[in-house]
Design an enzyme around this catalytic site. Structure first.
Site, PDB file in Angstrom:
ATOM      1  N   SER A 218       0.840  -1.199   0.000  1.00  0.00           N
ATOM      2  CA  SER A 218       0.000   0.000   0.000  1.00  0.00           C
ATOM      3  C   SER A 218       0.870   1.242   0.000  1.00  0.00           C
ATOM      4  O   SER A 218       2.018   1.221   0.476  1.00  0.00           O
ATOM      5  CB  SER A 218      -0.899   0.018   1.244  1.00  0.00           C
ATOM      6  OG  SER A 218      -1.580   1.261   1.374  1.00  0.00           O
ATOM      7  N   TYR A 231      -1.992  -0.642  10.234  1.00  0.00           N
ATOM      8  CA  TYR A 231      -2.044  -0.759   8.774  1.00  0.00           C
ATOM      9  C   TYR A 231      -0.739  -0.316   8.107  1.00  0.00           C
ATOM     10  O   TYR A 231      -0.128  -1.078   7.356  1.00  0.00           O
ATOM     11  CB  TYR A 231      -3.223   0.035   8.217  1.00  0.00           C
ATOM     12  CG  TYR A 231      -3.470  -0.266   6.745  1.00  0.00           C
ATOM     13  CD1 TYR A 231      -3.969  -1.505   6.361  1.00  0.00           C
ATOM     14  CD2 TYR A 231      -3.176   0.665   5.763  1.00  0.00           C
ATOM     15  CE1 TYR A 231      -4.171  -1.803   5.025  1.00  0.00           C
ATOM     16  CE2 TYR A 231      -3.379   0.380   4.427  1.00  0.00           C
ATOM     17  CZ  TYR A 231      -3.873  -0.864   4.063  1.00  0.00           C
ATOM     18  OH  TYR A 231      -4.067  -1.158   2.741  1.00  0.00           O
TER      19      TYR A 231
END
Length: 343
Positions: A218, A231
Site C-alpha cells: 500500500s 495498517y
C-alpha cells in the site's frame, strides 16, 4: 469490472457494465445491445427486457467469456499456470482473479468469505475459465495448509501466489490503540502473507519450476496513515518481507515483488467515496485526475506475476496515479515566484 484486450481485429473493453466492440471504421455500441456487432456465430446475452441489474451481470459475464475465448493476454505467458489469489472475494483480488483467468491461468480464489469466493469462481467458470473457491482466513495457519492441499489436488502445484488479503480500517491514536485489533491487523496483513509464502512456495520448490509471488502492499507502507493502527506498519513490513523473500527464494528461481495501491475505489473503501466532497477532494489531488479502480492494480499485478517481469525481483511498484509525487504541488505557495537568491 473492466477487462480490455487488443487483437488484430477488435478492441473489447467494459467498465461498470458498459460493453463496446469496435472494428475499424465502426462503432458498435448500439449494435451490441442487439447482437449485431458480434459477428457470425455469436449470440448476445443481452435482452432489452432484462432488468438493469440483470443486464449489468449478463454484460460483465459475456465480456469475460469473450475475453477468455480470444485469449488476448497470452503475451504474459500465464496460460496454464496455477495461480492462487488471497482476499479474492471482491475488489482488487477479485479483479486479479478474473484477469488471470482471461490470461488462461487456473485460479484458486481464496477468501475468508466463502460465499464471495464462490461467486467469483463461478463467474470465471461460466465464462469458460477454470477456477476453484476456497474459504480460508490467512491469519489461521492450518486453514492455509488445508487450502494449499486443495489447490494441489484440484489444480496442481501453485506457480503464482498473489498475497492480497488485508484488513483496512481506522483504529484511533497509537497511544490508545487496542492491542487485540493491532495484532489482528499484523496477523492478516503481514504474518498471513508470510504463512502463505511458506506453504505455497513449498509446492513451487517441490515442482522445481520456479515461481512468482506478488504481495499487495500500500501507499500507506510508504507514507504513514495517522490513526490507522497497524495498517501502515504492516504494509511497510510487507515490503521488507518482499525483499527478504526475493533474496532467500532466488536460489529456487522464485521471484517476489510487491505492488502498492494508492487511492482505489473498492468495496472495502466505498464508504470513503460516499461523500462527494471527499471523493472530489481526493480526485483533485491525484495528477492522473481520477480515483484508481481495481483493474488498474490487477494490470500491474499481472505484469509482475508474468514472464515479462522475469528480471524484476525484490521491488515495490507504486500504483497511485502519481499522487506521491504531488506533495510540493499541493503545498500552499505565494502568488508570485520568489526571486532567485542564494541559500
Amino acid at each position: 469490472m473492466k477487462i480490455g484486450l487488443i487483437t488484430d481485429r477488435t478492441i473489447v473493453s467494459t467498465h461498470c457494465g458498459l460493453h463496446q466492440e469496435r472494428q475499424p471504421g465502426r462503432c458498435g455500441q448500439a449494435e451490441i445491445a442487439q447482437g449485431g456487432a458480434l459477428g457470425a456465430g455469436h449470440r448476445s446475452p443481452l435482452h432489452l427486457s432484462a432488468s438493469s441489474t440483470e443486464l449489468h451481470r449478463l454484460t460483465e459475464e459475456f465480456v469475460l467469456t469473450q475475453a477468455i475465448e480470444k485469449d488476448g493476454t497470452s503475451w504474459l505467458g500465464l496460460a496454464g499456470r496455477v495461480c492462487v489469489v488471497t482476499g479474492a472475494g471482491s475488489g482488487i483480488g477479485a479483479e486479479t482473479a478474473r484477469q488471470l483467468a482471461v490470461a488462461g491461468a487456473r485460479v484458486a480464489v481464496i477468501d475468508r468469505n466463502g460465499d464471495a469466493a464462490a461467486l467469483v469462481a463461478a463467474e470465471i467458470n461460466r465464462a469458460g475459465g477454470r477456477a476453484i473457491a476456497i474459504e480460508a482466513d490467512v491469519s489461521q495457519s492450518q486453514a492455509i495448509v488445508a487450502a494449499a492441499e486443495q489447490v494441489q489436488k484440484d489444480l496442481g502445484a501453485c506457480e503464482v501466489l498473489i498475497n492480497n488479503a488485508a484488513l483496512v480500517g481506522y483504529a484511533g491514536p497509537l497511544l490508545t490503540v487496542d492491542t487485540v485489533q493491532w495484532n489482528q491487523g499484523l496477523a492478516v496483513n503481514l504474518t498471513g502473507a508470510l504463512v502463505c509464502a511458506q506453504v505455497f512456495t513449498a509446492q513451487m520448490i517441490a515442482a522445481g519450476n520456479g515461481g512468482t509471488i506478488v504481495n499487495v502492499a500500500s501507499i500507506c507502507g510508504h507514507l504513514p496513515l495517522p490513526h490507522g493502527g497497524a495498517y501502515s506498519v504492516s504494509k511497510s513490513g510487507l515490503m521488507m518481507l518482499t525483499r527478504m523473500l526475493a533474496l532467500e527464494l532466488a536460489e529456487h528461481r522464485i521471484r517476489c515483488n510487491s505492488v502498492s495501491p494508492g487511492y482505489v475505489r473498492t468495496p472495502a473503501t466505498a464508504a470513503a467515496y460516499s461523500e462527494a466532497v471527499i471523493a472530489e477532494g481526493r480526485r483533485r489531488m491525484i495528477p492522473s485526475g481520477r480515483i484508481g479502480e481495481p483493474e488498474d492494480l490487477a494490470n500491474v499485478i499481472m505484469f509482475a506475476a508474468s514472464d515479462r517481469a522475469a528480471y524484476l525481483n525484490g521491488e515495490d511498484i507504486l500504483v497511485d496515479g502519481g499522487v506521491h509525487h504531488a506533495l510540493l504541488a499541493i503545498i500552499p505557495k505565494q502568488a508570485s515566484p520568489m526571486p532567485s537568491t542564494g541559500r
